[in-house]
Scaffold this motif. Sequence first.
Motif, PDB file in Angstrom:
ATOM      1  N   ILE A  63       0.869  -1.170   0.000  1.00  0.00           N
ATOM      2  CA  ILE A  63       0.000   0.000   0.000  1.00  0.00           C
ATOM      3  C   ILE A  63       0.910   1.225   0.000  1.00  0.00           C
ATOM      4  N   THR A  64       0.893   1.980  -1.074  1.00  0.00           N
ATOM      5  CA  THR A  64       1.831   3.080  -1.237  1.00  0.00           C
ATOM      6  C   THR A  64       1.095   4.414  -1.318  1.00  0.00           C
ATOM      7  N   GLY A  65       1.864   5.470  -1.561  1.00  0.00           N
ATOM      8  CA  GLY A  65       1.307   6.801  -1.720  1.00  0.00           C
ATOM      9  C   GLY A  65       2.190   7.610  -2.647  1.00  0.00           C
ATOM     10  N   ARG A  66       2.011   8.909  -2.638  1.00  0.00           N
ATOM     11  CA  ARG A  66       2.830   9.768  -3.480  1.00  0.00           C
ATOM     12  C   ARG A  66       4.290   9.654  -3.082  1.00  0.00           C
ATOM     13  N   ASN A  67       5.169   9.831  -4.066  1.00  0.00           N
ATOM     14  CA  ASN A  67       6.618   9.786  -3.859  1.00  0.00           C
ATOM     15  C   ASN A  67       7.132   8.413  -3.436  1.00  0.00           C
ATOM     16  N   LYS A  68       6.345   7.362  -3.684  1.00  0.00           N
ATOM     17  CA  LYS A  68       6.769   6.014  -3.307  1.00  0.00           C
ATOM     18  C   LYS A  68       7.185   5.169  -4.510  1.00  0.00           C
ATOM     19  N   ARG A  69       7.343   5.793  -5.663  1.00  0.00           N
ATOM     20  CA  ARG A  69       7.703   5.035  -6.858  1.00  0.00           C
ATOM     21  C   ARG A  69       9.010   4.239  -6.703  1.00  0.00           C
ATOM     22  N   PRO A  70      10.010   4.736  -5.936  1.00  0.00           N
ATOM     23  CA  PRO A  70      11.227   3.932  -5.761  1.00  0.00           C
ATOM     24  C   PRO A  70      10.982   2.541  -5.186  1.00  0.00           C
ATOM     25  N   LEU A  71       9.900   2.375  -4.421  1.00  0.00           N
ATOM     26  CA  LEU A  71       9.582   1.039  -3.909  1.00  0.00           C
ATOM     27  C   LEU A  71       9.283   0.081  -5.055  1.00  0.00           C
ATOM     28  N   GLU A  72       8.486   0.536  -5.998  1.00  0.00           N
ATOM     29  CA  GLU A  72       8.161  -0.297  -7.151  1.00  0.00           C
ATOM     30  C   GLU A  72       9.410  -0.572  -7.986  1.00  0.00           C
ATOM     31  N   ASP A  73      10.220   0.468  -8.174  1.00  0.00           N
ATOM     32  CA  ASP A  73      11.430   0.294  -8.976  1.00  0.00           C
ATOM     33  C   ASP A  73      12.383  -0.713  -8.343  1.00  0.00           C
ATOM     34  N   HIS A  74      12.456  -0.720  -7.019  1.00  0.00           N
ATOM     35  CA  HIS A  74      13.400  -1.621  -6.350  1.00  0.00           C
ATOM     36  C   HIS A  74      13.061  -3.080  -6.599  1.00  0.00           C
ATOM     37  N   PHE A  75      11.780  -3.400  -6.666  1.00  0.00           N
ATOM     38  CA  PHE A  75      11.379  -4.795  -6.860  1.00  0.00           C
ATOM     39  C   PHE A  75      11.115  -5.121  -8.333  1.00  0.00           C
ATOM     40  N   ASP A  76      11.544  -4.233  -9.222  1.00  0.00           N
ATOM     41  CA  ASP A  76      11.409  -4.438 -10.661  1.00  0.00           C
ATOM     42  C   ASP A  76      12.797  -4.652 -11.260  1.00  0.00           C
ATOM     43  N   ARG A  77      12.836  -5.054 -12.512  1.00  0.00           N
ATOM     44  CA  ARG A  77      14.105  -5.235 -13.201  1.00  0.00           C
ATOM     45  C   ARG A  77      14.740  -3.877 -13.516  1.00  0.00           C
ATOM     46  N   ASN A  78      16.068  -3.831 -13.464  1.00  0.00           N
ATOM     47  CA  ASN A  78      16.820  -2.660 -13.898  1.00  0.00           C
ATOM     48  C   ASN A  78      17.768  -3.148 -14.996  1.00  0.00           C
ATOM     49  N   TYR A  79      17.263  -3.126 -16.215  1.00  0.00           N
ATOM     50  CA  TYR A  79      18.001  -3.746 -17.310  1.00  0.00           C
ATOM     51  C   TYR A  79      19.340  -3.056 -17.567  1.00  0.00           C
ATOM     52  N   GLU A  80      19.365  -1.724 -17.479  1.00  0.00           N
ATOM     53  CA  GLU A  80      20.621  -1.013 -17.741  1.00  0.00           C
ATOM     54  C   GLU A  80      21.689  -1.390 -16.729  1.00  0.00           C
ATOM     55  N   LEU A  81      21.317  -1.420 -15.439  1.00  0.00           N
ATOM     56  CA  LEU A  81      22.270  -1.783 -14.394  1.00  0.00           C
ATOM     57  C   LEU A  81      22.723  -3.232 -14.547  1.00  0.00           C
ATOM     58  N   GLU A  82      21.772  -4.123 -14.829  1.00  0.00           N
ATOM     59  CA  GLU A  82      22.133  -5.530 -14.991  1.00  0.00           C
ATOM     60  C   GLU A  82      23.069  -5.724 -16.177  1.00  0.00           C
ATOM     61  N   GLU A  83      22.802  -4.993 -17.261  1.00  0.00           N
ATOM     62  CA  GLU A  83      23.660  -5.108 -18.434  1.00  0.00           C
ATOM     63  C   GLU A  83      25.067  -4.595 -18.136  1.00  0.00           C
ATOM     64  N   ALA A  84      25.157  -3.485 -17.392  1.00  0.00           N
ATOM     65  CA  ALA A  84      26.466  -2.932 -17.053  1.00  0.00           C
ATOM     66  C   ALA A  84      27.253  -3.904 -16.178  1.00  0.00           C
ATOM     67  N   LEU A  85      26.598  -4.521 -15.211  1.00  0.00           N
ATOM     68  CA  LEU A  85      27.282  -5.474 -14.337  1.00  0.00           C
ATOM     69  C   LEU A  85      27.674  -6.735 -15.096  1.00  0.00           C
ATOM     70  N   THR A  86      26.841  -7.138 -16.047  1.00  0.00           N
ATOM     71  CA  THR A  86      27.160  -8.311 -16.865  1.00  0.00           C
ATOM     72  C   THR A  86      28.400  -8.050 -17.710  1.00  0.00           C
ATOM     73  N   ARG A  87      28.483  -6.844 -18.306  1.00  0.00           N
ATOM     74  CA  ARG A  87      29.653  -6.505 -19.111  1.00  0.00           C
ATOM     75  C   ARG A  87      30.935  -6.521 -18.277  1.00  0.00           C
ATOM     76  N   LYS A  88      30.824  -6.111 -17.024  1.00  0.00           N
ATOM     77  CA  LYS A  88      31.991  -6.086 -16.143  1.00  0.00           C
ATOM     78  C   LYS A  88      32.325  -7.461 -15.577  1.00  0.00           C
ATOM     79  N   GLY A  89      31.429  -8.404 -15.765  1.00  0.00           N
ATOM     80  CA  GLY A  89      31.640  -9.729 -15.186  1.00  0.00           C
ATOM     81  C   GLY A  89      31.468  -9.732 -13.678  1.00  0.00           C
ATOM     82  N   ASP A  90      30.719  -8.770 -13.139  1.00  0.00           N
ATOM     83  CA  ASP A  90      30.532  -8.650 -11.698  1.00  0.00           C
ATOM     84  C   ASP A  90      29.322  -9.484 -11.279  1.00  0.00           C
TER      85      ASP A  90
END
Length: 303
Positions: A63-90
């Motif tokens: 149950i969220t409210g205004r300014n709580k979008r980071p909660l949704e983002d945290h439990f969602d995929r972050n393709y750019e970050l995952e791709e960057a870490l994959t390229r680094k082999g991290d």
Amino acid sequence: MTQSFPRLGRISKAVIPAAGLGTRFLPATKATPKEMLPVVDKPAIQYVVEEAVAAGLCDVLMITGRNKRPLEDHFDRNYELEEALTRKGDDERLSKVRESNDLATMHYVRQGAPRGLGHAVLCAAPHVGDQPFAVLLGDDLIDPRDPLLSRMVEVQEREGGSVVALMEVEPSQIHLYGCAAVEPTIDGDVVRVTDLVEKPEPAEAPSNYAVIGRYVLDPAVFGTLRETEPGRGGEIQLTDALQKLAGDEKLGGPVHGVVFKGRRYDTGDRGDYLRAIVRLACEREDLGPDFRAWLRRYVSEEM
């Protein structure tokens, strides 16, 4: 008259109210949800979702409210970050990033106006339907070595009705909590709740059993909440609805309490938040040895 619904199998849904403004942590929470404040290197809200999943509750409504979008983002995929870490082999950090993606099936609904915990729980009614469900407050972190929620689910499935988590506190602190009047049962850690009072003065408290942030609720609570008038603070209090259920089993079964004596971290209080970080960091295999050594030196030399 509101009636308890039949139970059809194991509880699978958890509700996490996360619409609060986090005013005690201003200015940090001006633009960042308090639930996203890190406890060591993981946001507090992730510990709560992990607890629900460990108890078998893999369908999570936040149950969220205004300014709580980071909660949704945290439990969602972050393709750019995952791709960057994959390229680094991290692979190590990639695995940590992906942990939150795959924890549970996540759902979100906005509360709108901040009208209290009872109103936030009522917002979950369309998602929960006619089955019992758990409510986990994001300010309370329960150590995974002390499986409180699993025990509460077990008691609810055996006894029906609703179950609250209780903890004995100093009488001088009871005004900070909902307080339960209780009767013993044959189980040493389970009591029958006969009455509930929201944040009573110590002289008026029926006990020193405080309600902490875990509930397993019969769906009949929704009908009671719809009829509950705003109480303390002008808000719809979940405690007031549970008081009605405890006073009349015909409304939705009995109310029991599981008395918790384990490790709990209150991240809603600034002092306890800092203590939680220190405790958890000290126990980490990767951080603990060096951090404990530094802490000893700091306390003995600097303080």
